[in-house]
Design a protein around this motif. Structure first.
Motif, PDB file in Angstrom:
ATOM      1  N   LEU A   1      -1.055  -4.203   0.920  1.00  0.00           N
ATOM      2  CA  LEU A   1       0.085  -5.035   0.577  1.00  0.00           C
ATOM      3  C   LEU A   1       1.389  -4.271   0.774  1.00  0.00           C
ATOM      4  CD1 LEU A   1       1.336  -7.632  -0.495  1.00  0.00           C
ATOM      5  CD2 LEU A   1       0.914  -6.806  -2.826  1.00  0.00           C
ATOM      6  N   ALA A   2       1.420  -2.998   0.387  1.00  0.00           N
ATOM      7  CA  ALA A   2       2.629  -2.186   0.583  1.00  0.00           C
ATOM      8  C   ALA A   2       2.997  -2.106   2.063  1.00  0.00           C
ATOM      9  CB  ALA A   2       2.417  -0.789   0.007  1.00  0.00           C
ATOM     10  N   ALA A   3       1.995  -1.935   2.920  1.00  0.00           N
ATOM     11  CA  ALA A   3       2.262  -1.851   4.357  1.00  0.00           C
ATOM     12  C   ALA A   3       2.822  -3.167   4.884  1.00  0.00           C
ATOM     13  CB  ALA A   3       0.980  -1.480   5.097  1.00  0.00           C
ATOM     14  N   ARG A   4       2.284  -4.294   4.416  1.00  0.00           N
ATOM     15  CA  ARG A   4       2.784  -5.591   4.870  1.00  0.00           C
ATOM     16  C   ARG A   4       4.219  -5.813   4.397  1.00  0.00           C
ATOM     17  NH1 ARG A   4      -1.468  -8.947   4.160  1.00  0.00           N
ATOM     18  NH2 ARG A   4      -1.814  -9.155   6.388  1.00  0.00           N
ATOM     19  N   LEU A   5       4.517  -5.448   3.158  1.00  0.00           N
ATOM     20  CA  LEU A   5       5.869  -5.630   2.646  1.00  0.00           C
ATOM     21  C   LEU A   5       6.852  -4.709   3.364  1.00  0.00           C
ATOM     22  CD1 LEU A   5       5.096  -5.955  -1.180  1.00  0.00           C
ATOM     23  CD2 LEU A   5       5.631  -7.786   0.440  1.00  0.00           C
ATOM     24  N   ALA A   6       6.416  -3.509   3.690  1.00  0.00           N
ATOM     25  CA  ALA A   6       7.278  -2.581   4.416  1.00  0.00           C
ATOM     26  C   ALA A   6       7.611  -3.095   5.816  1.00  0.00           C
ATOM     27  CB  ALA A   6       6.617  -1.206   4.506  1.00  0.00           C
ATOM     28  N   ALA A   7       6.716  -3.899   6.386  1.00  0.00           N
ATOM     29  CA  ALA A   7       6.894  -4.384   7.758  1.00  0.00           C
ATOM     30  C   ALA A   7       7.716  -5.663   7.852  1.00  0.00           C
ATOM     31  CB  ALA A   7       5.522  -4.617   8.396  1.00  0.00           C
ATOM     32  N   LEU A   8       8.098  -6.262   6.714  1.00  0.00           N
ATOM     33  CA  LEU A   8       8.917  -7.472   6.765  1.00  0.00           C
ATOM     34  C   LEU A   8      10.213  -7.183   7.513  1.00  0.00           C
ATOM     35  CD1 LEU A   8       8.574  -9.022   3.185  1.00  0.00           C
ATOM     36  CD2 LEU A   8       7.666  -9.952   5.322  1.00  0.00           C
ATOM     37  N   ASP A   9      10.550  -8.061   8.457  1.00  0.00           N
ATOM     38  CA  ASP A   9      11.709  -7.788   9.317  1.00  0.00           C
ATOM     39  C   ASP A   9      12.993  -8.437   8.827  1.00  0.00           C
ATOM     40  OD1 ASP A   9      11.112 -10.404   9.823  1.00  0.00           O
ATOM     41  OD2 ASP A   9      10.822 -10.181  11.992  1.00  0.00           O
ATOM     42  N   ARG A  10      12.942  -9.137   7.681  1.00  0.00           N
ATOM     43  CA  ARG A  10      14.157  -9.741   7.136  1.00  0.00           C
ATOM     44  C   ARG A  10      14.002  -9.868   5.622  1.00  0.00           C
ATOM     45  NH1 ARG A  10      11.216 -14.071   9.294  1.00  0.00           N
ATOM     46  NH2 ARG A  10      12.030 -13.644  11.364  1.00  0.00           N
ATOM     47  N   PRO A  11      15.127  -9.885   4.894  1.00  0.00           N
ATOM     48  CA  PRO A  11      15.032 -10.053   3.438  1.00  0.00           C
ATOM     49  C   PRO A  11      14.376 -11.380   3.081  1.00  0.00           C
ATOM     50  CG  PRO A  11      17.236  -9.353   4.092  1.00  0.00           C
ATOM     51  CD  PRO A  11      16.520  -9.718   5.348  1.00  0.00           C
ATOM     52  N   LEU A  12      13.634 -11.379   1.981  1.00  0.00           N
ATOM     53  CA  LEU A  12      12.967 -12.597   1.546  1.00  0.00           C
ATOM     54  C   LEU A  12      13.967 -13.630   1.043  1.00  0.00           C
ATOM     55  CD1 LEU A  12      10.065 -13.641   1.328  1.00  0.00           C
ATOM     56  CD2 LEU A  12       9.988 -12.746  -1.014  1.00  0.00           C
ATOM     57  N   GLY A  13      15.033 -13.166   0.418  1.00  0.00           N
ATOM     58  CA  GLY A  13      16.069 -14.073  -0.055  1.00  0.00           C
ATOM     59  C   GLY A  13      15.860 -14.592  -1.458  1.00  0.00           C
ATOM     60  N   VAL A  14      14.705 -14.293  -2.039  1.00  0.00           N
ATOM     61  CA  VAL A  14      14.405 -14.667  -3.425  1.00  0.00           C
ATOM     62  C   VAL A  14      13.700 -13.482  -4.076  1.00  0.00           C
ATOM     63  CG1 VAL A  14      14.181 -17.124  -2.845  1.00  0.00           C
ATOM     64  CG2 VAL A  14      12.137 -15.670  -2.916  1.00  0.00           C
ATOM     65  N   PRO A  15      13.720 -13.385  -5.407  1.00  0.00           N
ATOM     66  CA  PRO A  15      12.996 -12.295  -6.057  1.00  0.00           C
ATOM     67  C   PRO A  15      11.505 -12.325  -5.747  1.00  0.00           C
ATOM     68  CG  PRO A  15      14.566 -13.251  -7.581  1.00  0.00           C
ATOM     69  CD  PRO A  15      14.526 -14.152  -6.375  1.00  0.00           C
ATOM     70  N   LEU A  16      10.941 -11.138  -5.576  1.00  0.00           N
ATOM     71  CA  LEU A  16       9.509 -10.982  -5.316  1.00  0.00           C
ATOM     72  C   LEU A  16       8.850 -10.341  -6.525  1.00  0.00           C
ATOM     73  CD1 LEU A  16       7.058 -11.044  -3.331  1.00  0.00           C
ATOM     74  CD2 LEU A  16       7.715  -8.713  -2.664  1.00  0.00           C
ATOM     75  N   GLY A  17       7.891 -11.033  -7.110  1.00  0.00           N
ATOM     76  CA  GLY A  17       7.078 -10.462  -8.175  1.00  0.00           C
ATOM     77  C   GLY A  17       5.742 -10.011  -7.610  1.00  0.00           C
ATOM     78  N   ILE A  18       5.186  -8.983  -8.199  1.00  0.00           N
ATOM     79  CA  ILE A  18       3.882  -8.477  -7.772  1.00  0.00           C
ATOM     80  C   ILE A  18       2.974  -8.423  -8.994  1.00  0.00           C
ATOM     81  CG2 ILE A  18       2.592  -6.579  -6.727  1.00  0.00           C
ATOM     82  CD1 ILE A  18       5.137  -5.793  -5.232  1.00  0.00           C
ATOM     83  N   SER A  19       1.870  -9.178  -8.936  1.00  0.00           N
ATOM     84  CA  SER A  19       0.904  -9.218 -10.032  1.00  0.00           C
ATOM     85  C   SER A  19      -0.126  -8.115  -9.842  1.00  0.00           C
ATOM     86  CB  SER A  19       0.220 -10.587 -10.059  1.00  0.00           C
ATOM     87  OG  SER A  19      -0.779 -10.633 -11.054  1.00  0.00           O
ATOM     88  N   LEU A  20      -0.282  -7.292 -10.867  1.00  0.00           N
ATOM     89  CA  LEU A  20      -1.199  -6.152 -10.829  1.00  0.00           C
ATOM     90  C   LEU A  20      -2.425  -6.436 -11.690  1.00  0.00           C
ATOM     91  CD1 LEU A  20       1.376  -3.244 -11.398  1.00  0.00           C
ATOM     92  CD2 LEU A  20       0.664  -4.258  -9.208  1.00  0.00           C
ATOM     93  N   GLY A  21      -3.597  -6.109 -11.161  1.00  0.00           N
ATOM     94  CA  GLY A  21      -4.836  -6.252 -11.908  1.00  0.00           C
ATOM     95  C   GLY A  21      -5.664  -4.977 -11.854  1.00  0.00           C
ATOM     96  N   LYS A  22      -6.742  -4.963 -12.613  1.00  0.00           N
ATOM     97  CA  LYS A  22      -7.654  -3.821 -12.626  1.00  0.00           C
ATOM     98  C   LYS A  22      -8.739  -3.999 -11.572  1.00  0.00           C
ATOM     99  CE  LYS A  22     -11.160  -3.374 -15.395  1.00  0.00           C
ATOM    100  NZ  LYS A  22     -12.217  -2.962 -14.419  1.00  0.00           N
ATOM    101  N   SER A  23      -8.989  -2.933 -10.819  1.00  0.00           N
ATOM    102  CA  SER A  23     -10.096  -2.965  -9.863  1.00  0.00           C
ATOM    103  C   SER A  23     -11.414  -3.132 -10.610  1.00  0.00           C
ATOM    104  CB  SER A  23     -10.136  -1.667  -9.051  1.00  0.00           C
ATOM    105  OG  SER A  23      -8.910  -1.422  -8.404  1.00  0.00           O
ATOM    106  N   LYS A  24     -12.315  -3.912 -10.050  1.00  0.00           N
ATOM    107  CA  LYS A  24     -13.589  -4.171 -10.717  1.00  0.00           C
ATOM    108  C   LYS A  24     -14.395  -2.893 -10.894  1.00  0.00           C
ATOM    109  CE  LYS A  24     -17.555  -7.326 -10.593  1.00  0.00           C
ATOM    110  NZ  LYS A  24     -18.212  -8.435  -9.857  1.00  0.00           N
ATOM    111  N   VAL A  25     -14.275  -1.950  -9.948  1.00  0.00           N
ATOM    112  CA  VAL A  25     -15.070  -0.715 -10.012  1.00  0.00           C
ATOM    113  C   VAL A  25     -14.537   0.268 -11.038  1.00  0.00           C
ATOM    114  CG1 VAL A  25     -15.822  -0.915  -7.617  1.00  0.00           C
ATOM    115  CG2 VAL A  25     -13.741   0.394  -8.151  1.00  0.00           C
ATOM    116  N   THR A  26     -13.354   0.015 -11.566  1.00  0.00           N
ATOM    117  CA  THR A  26     -12.729   0.954 -12.488  1.00  0.00           C
ATOM    118  C   THR A  26     -13.129   0.641 -13.925  1.00  0.00           C
ATOM    119  OG1 THR A  26     -10.828   1.217 -11.026  1.00  0.00           O
ATOM    120  CG2 THR A  26     -10.525   1.865 -13.329  1.00  0.00           C
TER     121      THR A  26
END
Length: 349
Positions: free
Chosen positions: A141-166
């Motif tokens: 996801l970080a790589a995809r967000l870094a590759a965005l070629d223009r501002p989104l124009g609205v706030p971006l929230g990121i939902s974080l969860g726990k990995s099942k293996v953890t």
């Protein structure tokens, strides 16, 4: 009885008459196949500026407000789960959303639970899912967000969860790994400790676990806690104490429910499917929880209201109950972008 699909007294629109029936037939009626098909099309639209501009002209509505230090073009957001890996990000503001929440993302990529795992209950205006945080992982996801070629124009929230293996006793480190990988890209972060589809996850809503988690994460960028609708008022009150003590910026109320109340008779055969229920059966409970959070904190914790918004009146009821912002998921499935526009217009009045 079929759930109403348009505003009372209004004629069915193009989405109701043509688009939704066509989408619901994709994959022989399999909801996840339709979801994936739609995301691929929206990802394609995201690469076509002229199409984005045309959609924006039709659906975007200005109803600005500032919440936890961020400026929102309007208070209607896309809930987590619709675009977990951020594959179609430019399309969502063009469809009228005033903010977008991606994820839920985990530190480790994971396939989620076996399919089928997503079910429509159309007579109830509801969905059951047991997706299990299927996503490509925080680094992707970080790589995809870094590759965005223009501002989104609205706030971006990121939902974080726990990995099942953890293991649960290593949850803080797991959330921190995702948070650090994505810190540069999120305007706010949502701590998902309330999904019913990851074993043991909801125990992280307990005081000791949540205290440790917020101590590690709360900082310069807003961190919100997403809570379950199945908690008692006493449990919610205890959770809110921790949020206030540890600097949480707000609360997202609510996640899906394990309950099965409010289903239409035609949908009862689906009631036995494991997973979280969203949509119309949650309308009243989401409003109750939003009202309780607002009253219990005296408005000190902004609330994003989510759950059972299937028409503009549902959304304005959540705002009237104390929500500062609202989010759509199931309502968008059943009503499309017209609901986003209608709710933003209602919030402006």
């Amino acid at each position: 009885m079929t759930a109403p699909t348009t505003t009372p007294g209004a004629a069915p629109g193009l989405f109701d008459r043509v688009v939704r029936p066509a989408l619901f037939r994709i994959g022989g009626g399999d909801a996840e196949t339709a979801h994936e098909w739609t995301l691929r099309r929206l990802a394609g639209i995201s690469r076509r500026p002229a199409l984005l501009a045309a959609l924006r002209a039709r659906y975007a509505v200005a109803a600005p407000r500032t919440v936890f230090g961020l400026d929102f073009p309007n208070p209607v957001g896309l809930a987590a789960g619709m675009d977990k890996d951020g594959r179609a990000l430019p399309a969502w503001p063009a469809l009228g959303f005033g903010f977008v929440e991606v994820g839920t993302v985990t530190a480790h990529a994971q396939p989620g639970n076996p399919r089928p795992r997503l079910f429509r209950l159309p007579d109830s205006g509801a969905v059951i899912n047991r997706m299990g945080f299927n996503n490509a992982g925080a680094a992707a996801l970080a790589a995809r967000l870094a590759a965005l070629d223009r501002p989104l124009g609205v706030p971006l929230g990121i939902s974080l969860g726990k990995s099942k293996v953890t293991p649960i006793d290593q949850a803080v480190e797991d959330y921190l790994a995702s948070y650090r990988a994505l810190y540069a890209y999120g305007d706010y972060f949502a701590v998902n400790v309330s999904s019913p589809n990851t074993p043991g996850l909801r125990s992280l809503q307990d005081r000791s676990h949540l205290d440790a988690l917020l101590t590690a994460l709360a900082g310069e960028k807003p961190v919100l806690v997403k809570i379950a609708p199945d908690l008692t008022d006493a449990a919610i009150a205890e959770l809110l104490e921790v949020c206030l003590d540890r600097g949480a910026a707000g609360v997202i109320a609510t996640n899906t429910t394990l309950g099965r109340d409010g289903l239409a008779p035609a949908d009862l055969p689906r009631a036995g499917e494991a997973g979280g229920l969203s949509g119309r059966p949650l309308t009243a409970r989401a409003r109750q929880v939003v009202s309780f959070v607002h009253a219990e904190t005296g408005g000190r914790l902004p609330v994003i209201g989510v759950g059972g918004i299937l028409d503009p009146a549902d959304g304005t009821a959540l705002l009237d109950a104390g929500a500062s912002l609202v989010q759509l998921y199931t309502g968008f499935v059943y009503r499309g972008p017209g609901l986003v526009r209608g709710l933003a217009r209602a919030a402006r009045n």
